[in-house]
Scaffold this active site. Sequence first.
Site, PDB file in Angstrom:
ATOM      1  N   ASP A   1      31.356  45.454 -18.822  1.00 10.90           N
ATOM      2  CA  ASP A   1      29.941  45.249 -19.094  1.00 10.90           C
ATOM      3  C   ASP A   1      29.659  43.804 -19.509  1.00 10.90           C
ATOM      4  O   ASP A   1      28.720  43.168 -19.012  1.00 10.90           O
ATOM      5  CB  ASP A   1      29.480  46.213 -20.188  1.00 10.90           C
TER       6      ASP A   1
ATOM      7  N   ALA B   1      24.844  47.006 -18.163  1.00  7.61           N
ATOM      8  CA  ALA B   1      25.503  46.981 -16.850  1.00  7.61           C
ATOM      9  C   ALA B   1      26.245  48.289 -16.602  1.00  7.61           C
ATOM     10  O   ALA B   1      26.131  48.886 -15.523  1.00  7.61           O
ATOM     11  CB  ALA B   1      26.461  45.796 -16.769  1.00  7.61           C
ATOM     12  N   ASP B   2      27.019  48.739 -17.576  1.00  4.06           N
ATOM     13  CA  ASP B   2      27.750  49.998 -17.429  1.00  4.06           C
ATOM     14  C   ASP B   2      26.805  51.179 -17.250  1.00  4.06           C
ATOM     15  O   ASP B   2      26.930  51.969 -16.305  1.00  4.06           O
ATOM     16  CB  ASP B   2      28.615  50.237 -18.672  1.00  4.06           C
ATOM     17  N   LEU B   3      25.877  51.332 -18.183  1.00  2.00           N
ATOM     18  CA  LEU B   3      24.980  52.479 -18.131  1.00  2.00           C
ATOM     19  C   LEU B   3      24.034  52.387 -16.943  1.00  2.00           C
ATOM     20  O   LEU B   3      23.716  53.395 -16.308  1.00  2.00           O
ATOM     21  CB  LEU B   3      24.197  52.587 -19.439  1.00  2.00           C
TER      22      LEU B   3
END
Length: 395
Positions: free
Chosen positions: A142, A170-172
């Site tokens: 992320d 970014a991850d979520l």
Amino acid sequence: MPDLPLKGLRVLDISQVMAGPFCCMLLGDMGADVIKIEPPRTGDSTRHSMGFRLKGEDSPGFLALNRNKRSITLDLKDEADRAVLYALVQTADIVVENARPGVAQRLGIDYDTLAALNPRLIYASISGFGQTGPWAQRPGFDLIAQAMSGVLSSNGFPGMEPAKNSIAVADLGAGLFSVYGILSAVIGRQASGQGQYIDASLLEAAMGLSIWETTEYWGTGRAPTPIGSANRMSAPYQAVRASDDWFVIGAANQGLWLKLLQVIGRPELQEDERYATNAARVANREALIEELAPTFVTRTSQEWIDALLTAGVPAAPILDYGEAVASEQAVARDMVMQVPHPVEGEFRALGFPVKMRGTPQEVRLPPPLLNEHDDEIRRELAERGLLPATTEAMA
């Protein structure tokens, strides 16, 4: 009660950490049968990644991302275990994996290999930078995606060290965009009968959420810089200081601006050309906030919030997470739930952020213990004739 909308879909979650597990948890929350495929002995690395525990061996981070799943451990480098995966693929609708590009091919679990077993398979790969392009082989987390997407350069306050967005956008975001792609492919499959390959990345998720920032760049030719809590398209729309604390205001259009001036007793600012329009206020935001600052420090934050809300101007206190989850609105909307667990007893988790009338979501399965459902899953495959009945004893 009607079934949840994704009941009947089977998802194979061959992912770890955040983006993939979050994607698969959301599918599970909507009724899908999610089978989490983990490495033997260690399992998903998030099981052990946080510096604190509740009662059991699994970290709170793992518990937060893996409800409504079943767990089986398979060594995908082992031919016998890979045969179990291939059997599962024949029963599945969706596969989600988040290895670095090329790893799935080396293991023999890539889309082309698995689609040959099940042409209706929808296969989502989530990686740092996508499956193609010169950055494809870079490791991606992320923080890395925030840095290389532009997010990090525009976050925080001017002149200070770079500030990561504390939420893993970014991850979520990659997990959310993957759900969007997967469900679009499910709908498309109804007409075509064919599955599809989905290529999602942390970089593109962070960029895809950067609507105002890229718009500002293309509109002005200047890369956005940090502006603290302010907004790039409206002013005043940010945190301001009262006599006791900070609070936020959102005078995001001309009508709200005029109401704000009435509440704070500054009607003369209507005549100032620097603040006559929203575009002018954005251009002169720093001068505007400096102009308003002496007024806001004359009363407490709650006094201002009450007065502004009465006039219809958006305003709010700045709550910490303890205050946010305990707020009357979060309680009324069931945003904190108690999740039963065979080791933890019960633990607190965020509630479902989308409510569905008629098909309410629930925690059908707590986050699984490592390999908890091995016998059960192998028995189901044996009953379908996809594994020898004796395989069950090999768990």
